[in-house]
Design an enzyme around this catalytic site. Structure first.
Site, PDB file in Angstrom:
ATOM      1  N   ARG A  35      27.198 131.117 -50.533  1.00  0.00           N
ATOM      2  CA  ARG A  35      27.959 132.292 -50.967  1.00  0.00           C
ATOM      3  C   ARG A  35      28.129 132.178 -52.480  1.00  0.00           C
ATOM      4  O   ARG A  35      28.605 131.163 -52.975  1.00  0.00           O
ATOM      5  CB  ARG A  35      29.322 132.287 -50.280  1.00  0.00           C
ATOM      6  CG  ARG A  35      30.003 133.641 -50.196  1.00  0.00           C
ATOM      7  CD  ARG A  35      30.998 133.890 -51.296  1.00  0.00           C
ATOM      8  NE  ARG A  35      32.012 132.890 -51.418  1.00  0.00           N
ATOM      9  CZ  ARG A  35      33.187 132.914 -50.775  1.00  0.00           C
ATOM     10  NH1 ARG A  35      33.469 133.885 -49.951  1.00  0.00           N
ATOM     11  NH2 ARG A  35      34.070 131.972 -50.978  1.00  0.00           N
ATOM     12  N   ARG A  81      31.047 127.518 -50.082  1.00  0.00           N
ATOM     13  CA  ARG A  81      31.883 128.220 -51.064  1.00  0.00           C
ATOM     14  C   ARG A  81      31.648 127.605 -52.427  1.00  0.00           C
ATOM     15  O   ARG A  81      32.328 126.666 -52.817  1.00  0.00           O
ATOM     16  CB  ARG A  81      33.358 128.102 -50.683  1.00  0.00           C
ATOM     17  CG  ARG A  81      33.689 128.714 -49.347  1.00  0.00           C
ATOM     18  CD  ARG A  81      35.195 128.738 -49.150  1.00  0.00           C
ATOM     19  NE  ARG A  81      35.552 129.574 -48.034  1.00  0.00           N
ATOM     20  CZ  ARG A  81      35.940 129.115 -46.843  1.00  0.00           C
ATOM     21  NH1 ARG A  81      36.046 127.820 -46.636  1.00  0.00           N
ATOM     22  NH2 ARG A  81      36.243 129.951 -45.873  1.00  0.00           N
ATOM     23  N   CYS A  89      33.125 133.665 -40.757  1.00  0.00           N
ATOM     24  CA  CYS A  89      33.305 132.412 -41.493  1.00  0.00           C
ATOM     25  C   CYS A  89      34.736 132.235 -41.980  1.00  0.00           C
ATOM     26  O   CYS A  89      35.013 131.413 -42.829  1.00  0.00           O
ATOM     27  CB  CYS A  89      32.315 132.305 -42.646  1.00  0.00           C
ATOM     28  SG  CYS A  89      32.584 133.552 -43.916  1.00  0.00           S
ATOM     29  N   GLU A  98      34.512 141.655 -45.740  1.00  0.00           N
ATOM     30  CA  GLU A  98      35.919 141.321 -45.934  1.00  0.00           C
ATOM     31  C   GLU A  98      36.706 142.520 -46.440  1.00  0.00           C
ATOM     32  O   GLU A  98      37.915 142.486 -46.534  1.00  0.00           O
ATOM     33  CB  GLU A  98      36.063 140.126 -46.883  1.00  0.00           C
ATOM     34  CG  GLU A  98      35.337 140.293 -48.204  1.00  0.00           C
ATOM     35  CD  GLU A  98      35.210 138.988 -48.980  1.00  0.00           C
ATOM     36  OE1 GLU A  98      36.025 138.077 -48.766  1.00  0.00           O
ATOM     37  OE2 GLU A  98      34.281 138.879 -49.804  1.00  0.00           O
ATOM     38  N   HIS A 109      34.717 108.284 -54.890  1.00  0.00           N
ATOM     39  CA  HIS A 109      33.448 108.138 -54.187  1.00  0.00           C
ATOM     40  C   HIS A 109      33.447 106.978 -53.210  1.00  0.00           C
ATOM     41  O   HIS A 109      32.795 107.013 -52.178  1.00  0.00           O
ATOM     42  CB  HIS A 109      32.311 108.034 -55.200  1.00  0.00           C
ATOM     43  CG  HIS A 109      31.991 109.362 -55.803  1.00  0.00           C
ATOM     44  ND1 HIS A 109      31.622 109.543 -57.105  1.00  0.00           N
ATOM     45  CD2 HIS A 109      32.024 110.592 -55.250  1.00  0.00           C
ATOM     46  CE1 HIS A 109      31.424 110.838 -57.333  1.00  0.00           C
ATOM     47  NE2 HIS A 109      31.670 111.488 -56.228  1.00  0.00           N
ATOM     48  N   ASP A 127      40.599 137.552 -45.710  1.00  0.00           N
ATOM     49  CA  ASP A 127      40.694 138.681 -46.613  1.00  0.00           C
ATOM     50  C   ASP A 127      40.620 140.005 -45.852  1.00  0.00           C
ATOM     51  O   ASP A 127      41.331 140.944 -46.167  1.00  0.00           O
ATOM     52  CB  ASP A 127      39.594 138.609 -47.683  1.00  0.00           C
ATOM     53  CG  ASP A 127      40.017 137.708 -48.834  1.00  0.00           C
ATOM     54  OD1 ASP A 127      41.236 137.661 -49.099  1.00  0.00           O
ATOM     55  OD2 ASP A 127      39.162 137.059 -49.434  1.00  0.00           O
TER      56      ASP A 127
END
Lengths: 839, 103
Positions: free
Chosen positions: A448, A412, A618, A547, A305, A571
């Site tokens: 997503r 994601r 994306c 995809e 961090h 993909d």
């Protein structure tokens, strides 16, 4: 009656923190009691507590007995046994993969010089320069234990003292939270949750009660136990959480009245470069912002961090510098090169000048980048195209905004699960998504849902071994079985949506009926939430990843069911060509310009638009600014990429005209091969706004450079400034590497430094004419006053322009040509000469 | 006198072609016939035919890396120099070749 089973503990590293938390997670919701008994050590534990499990000291091969008593005890016992023998080893294996770190780059100026320098890894870019202050090592927790390993007569009182200290620390953090924002705030929040970790707190109280330790002694012991376990993890991310744990512990100790020797160095007499083994986040925050010039750390991890905050503040930092505290002394002048990952001690004249030039260049480069980042996502003729960032963690948001992201095109979420012992609860997820929504302000964020499976195995979700995981059980396909995973995430997103502009997106959709099922479930979750009294203020836009080719073909039937599509190019390409993208033998199929792929995309986008729905991109391709005209021509409404690419893509986008891009695509759709389309794209660039091989900003006349080092540096800076290379540090190093084979001085006062490197964006020629010749450090030692620098990108694909460099090289052999370059009176004339030589 | 030559350097975008150009230029000036094959980033260009190699009085390699398809030159007299030498001292190279083969 209880159900029980015996088994041999299978994990090679024994039962340490990570598997212990997996087990805790598995057991915690069971209604009943689960006792874990290690037959060798004779220790018993409550399987619902990770810390308690750790105390059984279970090693590989130890026979353990597990007793389950409660609801459906037999069924759960069988389930747990299978979990321990099958899933747990798999999770462990996946967690043991260690991420590689970036290596240091030695700058050209240090070639054959005397200065001592230490290498590490670049951790936060920029150059810092000033007095070093070596921070004392933190008292190790084990030293403290001796110091304060005291017993008490009144455990009740100690527990009381401990709880008070805890309360006061939480309050303190709460106050600090109010003053912080962005990344620093989210890190403090993580500390706040550590200060409330039930396992840790229970262990401390247990130690006070059973062993009659004082609160401080118990805390030290508990934290040491836990840290030791974390440190045994081979997953870097987990090891790096020890710093957070120690940080919270030390602050708690202060609250408990232990005087720690940490205050001394907090008062810096002047802004300084801090040198430390590691720097705890709270220590970092305790310095006034202007007091730290840069950081040199021995052990901090890239994901620590402290380093994340340093990046947020734009402070140059390097880490992994072995023995920095021993080898550097307070008061010494140092240069921290955060771009290259090195620190130079007592720089001499040459090095100082080198870094002065670096710093001046940084100022200009930052300005150029900021200007590009601030551009709107719009074409030259006014078509709005949203330029968004791909993120995997909320901590990346701040950088995304700085890079000019207008939205988040894909969050994601499965990345949140890496290195996590257990799935986050709905509440945890809600808080996280809420924070994202709030930090984003009005900017849209597409979340997503978990895409688990394929190449993304997640330790805490065990999927069956499959011969073809990419064609198997992944994305939404697992949601029926892992319904809770799905349910808790969607509910969390729905709850958080009201705090900003969140959108929901599902991965791996192939069939219309899947979308219908997903939507039904979302509806059910909404009704549940309404029944629970959660007000869902507005409709959450729901989209799907495009995809799988079937979605593109049937886009007109999908469109009425969704609000948007987002193309996952990686993909899509691999499914479309039946070619595994990770397999080098079939890498050839990764052809973004394939006419078949373009037709597929065009079909999908047109059908979506006819139905009033928008389409984003994306995948990795979105960040390749060379392809931006293609995406504009196809009609994409949004482009989402790693935020680092945003300024460049925006810069290209702002120069495009939609009509021209559409014409390009019309032709490209009629091609038979990618190669034809490569040519079309190249022609398009030539016609529209090609970066020529050479432009005036790559030419410097009568430069004042005094040495080869300076020439190479100035060339590298010019190439980065002109947008020809990604990183001047890497480029400069590649040029030097070629020089080390044999100096590129070729006689006639001419040198031709050159390289082929992945950091080069487009084939380029730079030229520098010197006021006074410099020594090129070649065998014959002829001085050089004319320098021509050739840069070509790496990669198998030979771009048409590459043929032009040999042409120029041949031309340089001729004296008349060299003379004309020397006699040209201005930059434009030079550019014209080079252009004519390469035609 | 007929000569053939191969030029090749590690990066294959600059020296290879400069050396080729220099050899061609100087050979012409000295009245030799020469064909120079380049092995660079663009692959093999101006490739030497076996007949041409067989007919040549000598083979010159101006290289900084290993020559590709070396079997073509088996049994031939080969003069090897660095690419830099070919660029800077082409004339000396050609004179040396001439002396040694007595042409």
């Amino acid at each position: 009656m209880a159900a029980e089973f015996r088994f041999e503990f299978p994990l090679p590293l024994g039962l340490h923190a990570r598997p212990a938390s997996f087990i805790q997670e598995k057991c915690q919701d069971y209604k009943g009691e689960i006792i874990w008994e290690n037959q060798r050590t004779q220790k018993k534990a409550d399987a619902k507590s990770a810390i308690s499990l750790l105390t059984t000291d279970t090693q590989k091969g130890d026979v353990c007995r597990v007793l389950v008593s409660g609801t459906d005890e037999k069924k759960f016992a069988t389930e747990l046994e299978s979990f321990l023998l099958k899933e747990l080893p798999l999770k462990e294996e996946q967690a043991l993969k260690v991420e590689p770190a970036a290596a240091a780059i030695i700058p050209g100026v240090l070639q054959g010089r005397q200065e001592m320098f230490l290498v590490g890894q670049p951790a936060s870019p920029g150059v810092a320069w000033g007095k070093a202050v070596v921070l004392k090592k933190q008292p190790g927790l084990s030293e403290l234990e001796e110091l304060i390993g005291k017993k008490t007569d009144s455990p009740e009182k100690e527990i009381e003292v401990f709880r008070q200290a805890l309360g006061s620390l939480r309050e303190e953090i709460q106050k600090e939270l109010a003053e912080k924002s962005g990344v620093e705030k989210s890190i403090l929040k993580a500390h706040q949750s550590l200060a409330s970790d039930p396992g840790l707190l229970r262990r401390v109280e247990e130690l006070i009660e059973r062993e009659k330790l004082t609160a401080a002694a118990a805390l030290v012991r508990a934290v040491s136990e836990f840290s030791e376990e974390l440190l045994r993890s081979k997953t870097q991310y987990i090891r790096e959480r020890v710093a957070d744990l120690s940080d919270v512990a030390l602050r708690l100790l202060e609250k408990l009245g232990c005087t720690l020797d940490t205050e001394k160095w907090r008062e810096l007499t002047e802004p300084s470069v801090l040198v430390a083994e590691d720097l705890l986040p709270s220590e970092f925050l305790s310095f006034q912002p202007g007091q730290i010039l840069g950081l040199v750390l021995e052990k901090a991890g890239q994901t620590s961090h402290t380093l994340i905050m340093a990046r947020g503040r734009g402070l140059p930092a390097i880490t992994g510098v072995a023995e920095a505290c021993r080898l550097l002394s307070s008061g010494e002048e140092v240069v921290v090169d955060g771009n290259r990952g090195i620190v130079i001690v007592s720089p001499g004249e040459e090095v100082r000048k080198y870094y002065q030039r670096e710093r001046e260049a940084e100022v200009t480069l930052k300005k150029i980048r900021r200007e590009k980042a601030a551009l709107p996502g719009v074409t030259a003729d006014g078509k709005r195209i949203e330029v968004a960032a791909n993120i995997g963690h909320p901590e990346e948001l701040q950088k995304a905004w700085e890079d000019g992201a207008e939205a988040v095109g894909i969050f994601r979420t499965e990345l949140l699960l890496y290195g996590k012992p257990a799935l986050p609860s709905e509440e945890e997820q809600f808080l996280l998504y809420k924070r994202v929504a709030e930090v984003a302000g009005g900017r849209p964020v597409i979340i997503r849902t978990f895409d688990i499976g394929g190449d993304k195995p997640i330790p805490c979700v065990k999927l069956p071994q499959e011969p073809n995981p990419f064609l198997g059980y992944r994305g939404i396909r697992i949601y029926r079985e892992y319904y809770e995973l799905f349910r808790s995430q969607v509910r969390a997103i729905l709850r958080a949506a009201g705090y900003g502009k969140l959108r929901l997106m599902f991965p791996m959709v192939a069939l219309v009926e899947e979308v219908r099922w997903l939507k039904e479930q979302v509806k059910i979750f909404e009704q549940e939430l309404e029944r629970e009294g959660v007000s869902l203020s507005h409709e959450v836009e729901t989209g799907i990843m495009l995809e799988i080719p079937s979605v593109a073909v049937l886009a007109d039937k999908f469109a009425p069911e969704v609000d948007f599509f987002s193309v996952g190019s990686n993909d899509l390409v691999q499914y479309f060509f039946a070619a595994d993208r990770g397999n080098p033998l079939v890498k050839y199929f990764n052809q973004p310009l394939s006419p078949a792929l373009l037709r597929l995309l065009k079909l999908a986008i047109d059908k979506a638009h006819e139905n009033g729905k928008w389409v984003g991109l994306c995948g990795e391709l979105a960040g390749d600014s060379r392809l931006t005209p293609v995406f504009v021509g196809l009609g994409f409404d949004e482009l989402s990429m790693s935020s680092g690419f945003i300024p460049e893509v925006k810069a290209v986008l702002n120069r495009l005209r939609v009509e021209e891009c559409q014409k390009l695509i019309e032709k490209a759709l009629e091609s038979s091969t990618s190669e034809e389309n490569e040519k079309l794209l190249e022609d398009y660039y030539q016609r529209q706004f090609s970066p020529e091989l050479i432009t005036p900003d790559l030419v410097t006349l009568e430069a004042d450079c005094r040495s080869k080092v300076e020439v190479m540096q100035e060339l590298a800076i010019a190439f980065e400034r002109a947008g020809r290379v990604e990183s001047r540090a890497v480029f400069e190093q590649a040029l030097w590497k070629r020089e080390q084979d044999v100096a590129t001085e070729i006689g006639f006062g001419l040198a031709i430094p050159h390289c082929q490197s992945g950091t080069v964006r487009t084939p380029s020629i730079g030229l520098m004419r010197l006021r006074k010749p410099v020594d090129w450090q070649s065998k014959e030692g002829q001085p050089v006053d004319l320098i021509i620098c050739l840069a070509i990108p790496s990669g198998e694909k030979v771009r048409p322009k590459l043929q032009l460099l040999p042409k120029l090289s041949r031309k340089l052999i001729h004296e008349e040509f060299r003379d004309s370059l020397r006699q040209a009176t201005n930059v434009e004339a030079i550019v014209a000469l080079i252009k004519s030589a390469t035609h | 006198m007929k000569l053939v030559a191969v030029t090749a350097c590690p990066t294959g975008i600059a020296h290879t072609y400069m050396a080729a150009e220099q050899l061609e230029r100087v050979a012409k000036k000295m009245g030799f016939s020469i064909k120079v094959e380049t092995q660079g980033a663009m692959g093999i260009e101006n490739e030497l035919e076996q007949d041409e190699i067989n007919e040549a009085a000598a083979v010159i390699f101006a290289v900084g890396i290993t020559v590709q398809k070396p079997e073509r030159f088996e049994g031939k007299k080969i003069f090897e120099f660095s690419v830099q030498e070919a660029i800077k001292n082409a004339e000396a190279i050609l004179n040396k070749v001439k002396e040694e083969i007595g042409g």
